[in-house]
Motif scaffolding. Structure first.
Motif, PDB file in Angstrom:
ATOM      1  N   TYR A 127       0.841  -1.197   0.000  1.00  0.00           N
ATOM      2  CA  TYR A 127       0.000   0.000   0.000  1.00  0.00           C
ATOM      3  C   TYR A 127       0.874   1.244   0.000  1.00  0.00           C
ATOM      4  O   TYR A 127       1.964   1.257   0.566  1.00  0.00           O
ATOM      5  CB  TYR A 127      -0.886   0.030   1.256  1.00  0.00           C
ATOM      6  N   ASN A 128       0.355   2.320  -0.584  1.00  0.00           N
ATOM      7  CA  ASN A 128       1.065   3.596  -0.572  1.00  0.00           C
ATOM      8  C   ASN A 128       0.723   4.372   0.701  1.00  0.00           C
ATOM      9  O   ASN A 128       0.000   3.873   1.575  1.00  0.00           O
ATOM     10  CB  ASN A 128       0.780   4.400  -1.845  1.00  0.00           C
ATOM     11  N   ALA A 129       1.197   5.604   0.797  1.00  0.00           N
ATOM     12  CA  ALA A 129       0.982   6.417   1.999  1.00  0.00           C
ATOM     13  C   ALA A 129      -0.492   6.702   2.258  1.00  0.00           C
ATOM     14  O   ALA A 129      -0.904   6.853   3.406  1.00  0.00           O
ATOM     15  CB  ALA A 129       1.758   7.735   1.894  1.00  0.00           C
ATOM     16  N   ALA A 130      -1.307   6.747   1.195  1.00  0.00           N
ATOM     17  CA  ALA A 130      -2.744   6.985   1.342  1.00  0.00           C
ATOM     18  C   ALA A 130      -3.500   5.690   1.659  1.00  0.00           C
ATOM     19  O   ALA A 130      -4.721   5.682   1.690  1.00  0.00           O
ATOM     20  CB  ALA A 130      -3.309   7.611   0.069  1.00  0.00           C
ATOM     21  N   GLU A 131      -2.759   4.602   1.872  1.00  0.00           N
ATOM     22  CA  GLU A 131      -3.306   3.279   2.177  1.00  0.00           C
ATOM     23  C   GLU A 131      -4.122   2.697   1.030  1.00  0.00           C
ATOM     24  O   GLU A 131      -5.014   1.876   1.232  1.00  0.00           O
ATOM     25  CB  GLU A 131      -4.084   3.283   3.494  1.00  0.00           C
ATOM     26  N   ALA A 132      -3.794   3.115  -0.192  1.00  0.00           N
ATOM     27  CA  ALA A 132      -4.396   2.531  -1.392  1.00  0.00           C
ATOM     28  C   ALA A 132      -3.517   1.365  -1.838  1.00  0.00           C
ATOM     29  O   ALA A 132      -2.287   1.495  -1.893  1.00  0.00           O
ATOM     30  CB  ALA A 132      -4.488   3.568  -2.509  1.00  0.00           C
ATOM     31  N   GLU A 133      -4.124   0.236  -2.139  1.00  0.00           N
ATOM     32  CA  GLU A 133      -3.362  -0.930  -2.579  1.00  0.00           C
ATOM     33  C   GLU A 133      -2.676  -0.633  -3.908  1.00  0.00           C
ATOM     34  O   GLU A 133      -3.319  -0.178  -4.858  1.00  0.00           O
ATOM     35  CB  GLU A 133      -4.280  -2.135  -2.720  1.00  0.00           C
ATOM     36  N   ILE A 134      -1.376  -0.894  -3.979  1.00  0.00           N
ATOM     37  CA  ILE A 134      -0.634  -0.653  -5.215  1.00  0.00           C
ATOM     38  C   ILE A 134      -0.110  -1.949  -5.835  1.00  0.00           C
ATOM     39  O   ILE A 134       0.303  -1.956  -6.983  1.00  0.00           O
ATOM     40  CB  ILE A 134       0.514   0.358  -5.011  1.00  0.00           C
ATOM     41  N   ALA A 135      -0.114  -3.057  -5.065  1.00  0.00           N
ATOM     42  CA  ALA A 135       0.302  -4.350  -5.607  1.00  0.00           C
ATOM     43  C   ALA A 135      -0.212  -5.451  -4.696  1.00  0.00           C
ATOM     44  O   ALA A 135      -0.374  -5.249  -3.492  1.00  0.00           O
ATOM     45  CB  ALA A 135       1.819  -4.430  -5.731  1.00  0.00           C
ATOM     46  N   SER A 136      -0.449  -6.613  -5.294  1.00  0.00           N
ATOM     47  CA  SER A 136      -0.928  -7.767  -4.555  1.00  0.00           C
ATOM     48  C   SER A 136      -0.268  -9.007  -5.146  1.00  0.00           C
ATOM     49  O   SER A 136      -0.239  -9.170  -6.370  1.00  0.00           O
ATOM     50  CB  SER A 136      -2.453  -7.861  -4.675  1.00  0.00           C
ATOM     51  N   TYR A 137       0.284  -9.861  -4.290  1.00  0.00           N
ATOM     52  CA  TYR A 137       1.030 -11.028  -4.745  1.00  0.00           C
ATOM     53  C   TYR A 137       0.500 -12.294  -4.091  1.00  0.00           C
ATOM     54  O   TYR A 137       0.454 -12.397  -2.868  1.00  0.00           O
ATOM     55  CB  TYR A 137       2.520 -10.876  -4.414  1.00  0.00           C
ATOM     56  N   GLY A 138       0.116 -13.266  -4.922  1.00  0.00           N
ATOM     57  CA  GLY A 138      -0.285 -14.577  -4.437  1.00  0.00           C
ATOM     58  C   GLY A 138       0.939 -15.439  -4.210  1.00  0.00           C
ATOM     59  O   GLY A 138       2.069 -14.955  -4.167  1.00  0.00           O
ATOM     60  N   ASN A 139       0.707 -16.730  -4.080  1.00  0.00           N
ATOM     61  CA  ASN A 139       1.822 -17.634  -3.812  1.00  0.00           C
ATOM     62  C   ASN A 139       2.810 -17.642  -4.966  1.00  0.00           C
ATOM     63  O   ASN A 139       2.431 -17.582  -6.122  1.00  0.00           O
ATOM     64  CB  ASN A 139       1.311 -19.043  -3.528  1.00  0.00           C
ATOM     65  N   GLY A 140       4.090 -17.688  -4.619  1.00  0.00           N
ATOM     66  CA  GLY A 140       5.155 -17.743  -5.602  1.00  0.00           C
ATOM     67  C   GLY A 140       6.262 -16.756  -5.289  1.00  0.00           C
ATOM     68  O   GLY A 140       6.322 -16.179  -4.211  1.00  0.00           O
ATOM     69  N   ARG A 141       7.125 -16.581  -6.278  1.00  0.00           N
ATOM     70  CA  ARG A 141       8.292 -15.705  -6.153  1.00  0.00           C
ATOM     71  C   ARG A 141       8.163 -14.598  -7.188  1.00  0.00           C
ATOM     72  O   ARG A 141       7.888 -14.871  -8.361  1.00  0.00           O
ATOM     73  CB  ARG A 141       9.556 -16.522  -6.395  1.00  0.00           C
ATOM     74  N   PHE A 142       8.384 -13.361  -6.741  1.00  0.00           N
ATOM     75  CA  PHE A 142       8.166 -12.202  -7.605  1.00  0.00           C
ATOM     76  C   PHE A 142       9.253 -11.153  -7.404  1.00  0.00           C
ATOM     77  O   PHE A 142       9.726 -10.949  -6.288  1.00  0.00           O
ATOM     78  CB  PHE A 142       6.817 -11.532  -7.282  1.00  0.00           C
ATOM     79  N   GLY A 143       9.599 -10.460  -8.469  1.00  0.00           N
ATOM     80  CA  GLY A 143      10.373  -9.237  -8.356  1.00  0.00           C
ATOM     81  C   GLY A 143       9.390  -8.099  -8.141  1.00  0.00           C
ATOM     82  O   GLY A 143       8.279  -8.129  -8.662  1.00  0.00           O
ATOM     83  N   ILE A 144       9.781  -7.116  -7.348  1.00  0.00           N
ATOM     84  CA  ILE A 144       8.909  -5.961  -7.116  1.00  0.00           C
ATOM     85  C   ILE A 144       9.472  -4.794  -7.908  1.00  0.00           C
ATOM     86  O   ILE A 144      10.596  -4.358  -7.654  1.00  0.00           O
ATOM     87  CB  ILE A 144       8.834  -5.597  -5.617  1.00  0.00           C
ATOM     88  N   PRO A 145       8.733  -4.276  -8.881  1.00  0.00           N
ATOM     89  CA  PRO A 145       9.231  -3.140  -9.666  1.00  0.00           C
ATOM     90  C   PRO A 145       9.575  -1.950  -8.756  1.00  0.00           C
ATOM     91  O   PRO A 145       8.891  -1.700  -7.766  1.00  0.00           O
ATOM     92  CB  PRO A 145       8.059  -2.805 -10.595  1.00  0.00           C
ATOM     93  N   ASN A 146      10.640  -1.241  -9.105  1.00  0.00           N
ATOM     94  CA  ASN A 146      11.096  -0.127  -8.266  1.00  0.00           C
ATOM     95  C   ASN A 146      10.019   0.918  -8.012  1.00  0.00           C
ATOM     96  O   ASN A 146       9.901   1.439  -6.911  1.00  0.00           O
ATOM     97  CB  ASN A 146      12.335   0.536  -8.870  1.00  0.00           C
ATOM     98  N   GLU A 147       9.208   1.226  -9.032  1.00  0.00           N
ATOM     99  CA  GLU A 147       8.196   2.272  -8.828  1.00  0.00           C
ATOM    100  C   GLU A 147       7.176   1.846  -7.768  1.00  0.00           C
ATOM    101  O   GLU A 147       6.655   2.684  -7.032  1.00  0.00           O
ATOM    102  CB  GLU A 147       7.510   2.661 -10.139  1.00  0.00           C
ATOM    103  N   ILE A 148       6.910   0.558  -7.655  1.00  0.00           N
ATOM    104  CA  ILE A 148       6.012   0.070  -6.604  1.00  0.00           C
ATOM    105  C   ILE A 148       6.744   0.049  -5.269  1.00  0.00           C
ATOM    106  O   ILE A 148       6.215   0.494  -4.243  1.00  0.00           O
ATOM    107  CB  ILE A 148       5.458  -1.330  -6.962  1.00  0.00           C
ATOM    108  N   LEU A 149       7.977  -0.437  -5.279  1.00  0.00           N
ATOM    109  CA  LEU A 149       8.749  -0.519  -4.037  1.00  0.00           C
ATOM    110  C   LEU A 149       8.940   0.856  -3.411  1.00  0.00           C
ATOM    111  O   LEU A 149       8.751   1.037  -2.205  1.00  0.00           O
ATOM    112  CB  LEU A 149      10.103  -1.170  -4.330  1.00  0.00           C
ATOM    113  N   TYR A 150       9.307   1.849  -4.230  1.00  0.00           N
ATOM    114  CA  TYR A 150       9.516   3.204  -3.708  1.00  0.00           C
ATOM    115  C   TYR A 150       8.245   3.785  -3.108  1.00  0.00           C
ATOM    116  O   TYR A 150       8.295   4.544  -2.156  1.00  0.00           O
ATOM    117  CB  TYR A 150       9.998   4.141  -4.818  1.00  0.00           C
ATOM    118  N   ALA A 151       7.095   3.435  -3.672  1.00  0.00           N
ATOM    119  CA  ALA A 151       5.822   3.990  -3.201  1.00  0.00           C
ATOM    120  C   ALA A 151       5.260   3.244  -1.986  1.00  0.00           C
ATOM    121  O   ALA A 151       4.315   3.716  -1.357  1.00  0.00           O
ATOM    122  CB  ALA A 151       4.797   3.960  -4.330  1.00  0.00           C
ATOM    123  N   THR A 152       5.839   2.110  -1.650  1.00  0.00           N
ATOM    124  CA  THR A 152       5.294   1.288  -0.567  1.00  0.00           C
ATOM    125  C   THR A 152       5.552   1.919   0.794  1.00  0.00           C
ATOM    126  O   THR A 152       6.680   2.236   1.146  1.00  0.00           O
ATOM    127  CB  THR A 152       5.894  -0.135  -0.604  1.00  0.00           C
TER     128      THR A 152
END
Length: 158
Positions: A127-152
Protein backbone atom coordinates in the motif's frame (compact mmCIF):
# COMPACT_ATOMS: atom_id res chain seq x y z
CA UNK A 1 8.93 -26.45 15.76
CA UNK A 2 11.02 -27.40 12.73
CA UNK A 3 10.12 -24.25 10.78
CA UNK A 4 11.41 -21.93 13.46
CA UNK A 5 14.58 -23.96 14.05
CA UNK A 6 15.30 -23.93 10.30
CA UNK A 7 14.88 -20.14 10.22
CA UNK A 8 17.11 -19.72 13.29
CA UNK A 9 19.75 -21.96 11.65
CA UNK A 10 19.64 -19.85 8.48
CA UNK A 11 19.98 -16.61 10.48
CA UNK A 12 22.95 -18.11 12.36
CA UNK A 13 24.52 -19.19 9.05
CA UNK A 14 24.13 -15.71 7.56
CA UNK A 15 25.69 -14.25 10.73
CA UNK A 16 28.66 -16.60 10.36
CA UNK A 17 29.08 -15.73 6.68
CA UNK A 18 29.13 -12.03 7.58
CA UNK A 19 31.50 -12.47 10.55
CA UNK A 20 34.20 -14.64 8.93
CA UNK A 21 35.49 -12.00 6.45
CA UNK A 22 35.69 -9.48 9.30
CA UNK A 23 37.74 -11.85 11.45
CA UNK A 24 40.09 -12.66 8.58
CA UNK A 25 40.52 -9.01 7.56
CA UNK A 26 41.30 -7.89 11.13
CA UNK A 27 43.66 -10.77 11.89
CA UNK A 28 47.09 -9.61 13.17
CA UNK A 29 48.69 -11.96 10.63
CA UNK A 30 47.02 -10.19 7.74
CA UNK A 31 49.69 -9.19 5.19
CA UNK A 32 48.04 -5.90 4.28
CA UNK A 33 45.94 -3.27 5.95
CA UNK A 34 42.35 -4.35 6.15
CA UNK A 35 39.80 -2.23 4.28
CA UNK A 36 36.47 -1.55 5.90
CA UNK A 37 34.74 -4.89 5.48
CA UNK A 38 31.24 -3.75 6.30
CA UNK A 39 30.39 -0.20 5.33
CA UNK A 40 27.40 1.59 6.77
CA UNK A 41 24.34 0.96 4.65
CA UNK A 42 22.96 3.95 2.79
CA UNK A 43 19.43 3.01 3.88
CA UNK A 44 18.03 1.12 6.83
CA UNK A 45 15.02 -0.85 5.57
CA UNK A 46 12.64 -1.72 8.39
CA UNK A 47 9.30 -3.42 8.90
CA UNK A 48 7.38 -2.48 12.05
CA UNK A 49 6.30 -4.54 13.83
CA UNK A 50 8.25 -7.77 13.47
CA UNK A 51 6.75 -10.35 15.83
CA UNK A 52 8.29 -13.24 17.76
CA UNK A 53 9.85 -15.78 15.36
CA UNK A 54 9.94 -13.20 12.56
CA UNK A 55 13.27 -11.74 11.59
CA UNK A 56 15.29 -9.20 9.65
CA UNK A 57 18.43 -10.66 8.07
CA UNK A 58 21.38 -8.67 6.72
CA UNK A 59 22.30 -10.10 3.32
CA UNK A 60 25.78 -9.09 2.20
CA UNK A 61 25.56 -10.15 -1.44
CA UNK A 62 23.23 -10.98 -4.29
CA UNK A 63 23.99 -14.67 -3.66
CA UNK A 64 22.97 -14.38 0.02
CA UNK A 65 19.77 -12.66 -1.11
CA UNK A 66 19.05 -15.51 -3.54
CA UNK A 67 19.69 -18.15 -0.83
CA UNK A 68 17.33 -16.31 1.55
CA UNK A 69 14.54 -16.29 -1.06
CA UNK A 70 15.26 -19.93 -2.00
CA UNK A 71 14.95 -20.97 1.66
CA UNK A 72 11.65 -19.15 1.96
CA UNK A 73 10.25 -21.27 -0.88
CA UNK A 74 10.96 -24.54 0.95
CA UNK A 75 8.49 -26.67 2.86
CA UNK A 76 10.33 -25.73 6.08
CA UNK A 77 9.02 -22.17 5.75
CA UNK A 78 5.45 -22.91 4.70
CA UNK A 79 3.26 -20.14 6.03
CA UNK A 80 5.90 -17.41 5.63
CA UNK A 81 6.15 -14.39 3.37
CA UNK A 82 9.70 -13.18 2.76
CA UNK A 83 10.68 -9.82 1.32
CA UNK A 84 14.11 -8.53 0.34
CA UNK A 85 15.01 -4.92 -0.39
CA UNK A 86 18.23 -3.12 -1.26
CA UNK A 87 20.19 -1.14 1.31
CA UNK A 88 21.60 1.25 -1.29
CA UNK A 89 25.18 0.00 -0.95
CA UNK A 90 25.02 -3.35 -2.74
CA UNK A 91 23.78 -5.22 0.32
CA UNK A 92 20.19 -6.25 1.05
CA UNK A 93 17.82 -6.75 3.97
CA UNK A 94 15.53 -9.76 4.16
CA UNK A 95 12.38 -10.04 6.25
CA UNK A 96 10.69 -13.38 7.06
CA UNK A 97 7.14 -12.88 8.37
CA UNK A 98 4.15 -15.10 9.08
CA UNK A 99 1.81 -13.24 11.43
CA UNK A 100 -1.16 -11.67 9.68
CA UNK A 101 -1.67 -7.93 9.84
CA UNK A 102 -0.60 -4.51 8.63
CA UNK A 103 2.97 -3.32 9.02
CA UNK A 104 4.65 0.01 8.38
CA UNK A 105 7.73 -0.12 6.16
CA UNK A 106 10.64 2.32 6.02
CA UNK A 107 13.42 2.85 3.47
CA UNK A 108 12.18 0.34 0.90
CA UNK A 109 14.29 1.14 -2.15
CA UNK A 110 15.62 -0.78 -5.15
CA UNK A 111 16.19 -4.53 -5.67
CA UNK A 112 12.91 -5.69 -4.16
CA UNK A 113 11.70 -9.27 -4.33
CA UNK A 114 9.32 -11.45 -2.39
CA UNK A 115 8.36 -15.05 -1.87
CA UNK A 116 4.82 -15.69 -0.71
CA UNK A 117 4.78 -19.17 0.84
CA UNK A 118 1.62 -18.66 2.91
CA UNK A 119 -1.28 -21.07 3.22
CA UNK A 120 -4.69 -21.03 1.61
CA UNK A 121 -4.28 -18.35 -1.01
CA UNK A 122 -3.21 -15.64 1.46
CA UNK A 123 -1.78 -12.61 -0.33
CA UNK A 124 0.95 -10.08 0.36
CA UNK A 125 -0.42 -6.61 -0.36
CA UNK A 126 1.57 -3.39 -0.70
CA UNK A 127 0.00 0.00 0.00
CA UNK A 128 1.06 3.60 -0.57
CA UNK A 129 0.98 6.42 2.00
CA UNK A 130 -2.74 6.98 1.34
CA UNK A 131 -3.31 3.28 2.18
CA UNK A 132 -4.40 2.53 -1.39
CA UNK A 133 -3.36 -0.93 -2.58
CA UNK A 134 -0.63 -0.65 -5.21
CA UNK A 135 0.30 -4.35 -5.61
CA UNK A 136 -0.93 -7.77 -4.55
CA UNK A 137 1.03 -11.03 -4.74
CA UNK A 138 -0.29 -14.58 -4.44
CA UNK A 139 1.82 -17.63 -3.81
CA UNK A 140 5.15 -17.74 -5.60
CA UNK A 141 8.29 -15.71 -6.15
CA UNK A 142 8.17 -12.20 -7.60
CA UNK A 143 10.37 -9.24 -8.36
CA UNK A 144 8.91 -5.96 -7.12
CA UNK A 145 9.23 -3.14 -9.67
CA UNK A 146 11.10 -0.13 -8.27
CA UNK A 147 8.20 2.27 -8.83
CA UNK A 148 6.01 0.07 -6.60
CA UNK A 149 8.75 -0.52 -4.04
CA UNK A 150 9.52 3.20 -3.71
CA UNK A 151 5.82 3.99 -3.20
CA UNK A 152 5.29 1.29 -0.57
CA UNK A 153 4.54 2.62 2.91
CA UNK A 154 2.49 -0.29 4.30
CA UNK A 155 2.43 -4.03 3.83
CA UNK A 156 -0.25 -6.54 4.72
CA UNK A 157 0.57 -10.21 5.28
CA UNK A 158 -2.40 -12.65 4.81
Amino acid sequence: MRTHSMLRAFVAFIGLVLAVPTVIATSPTSARAAPDVVAAAAWNPRVVPLYSNETKVALDSAEARKRFLDLCQTEDLNGYACITVGDGDGTHSGFAMFKCGWRKVYDFINAGALVNNQYGGARVRLYNAAEAEIASYGNGRFGIPNEILYATEWISIC
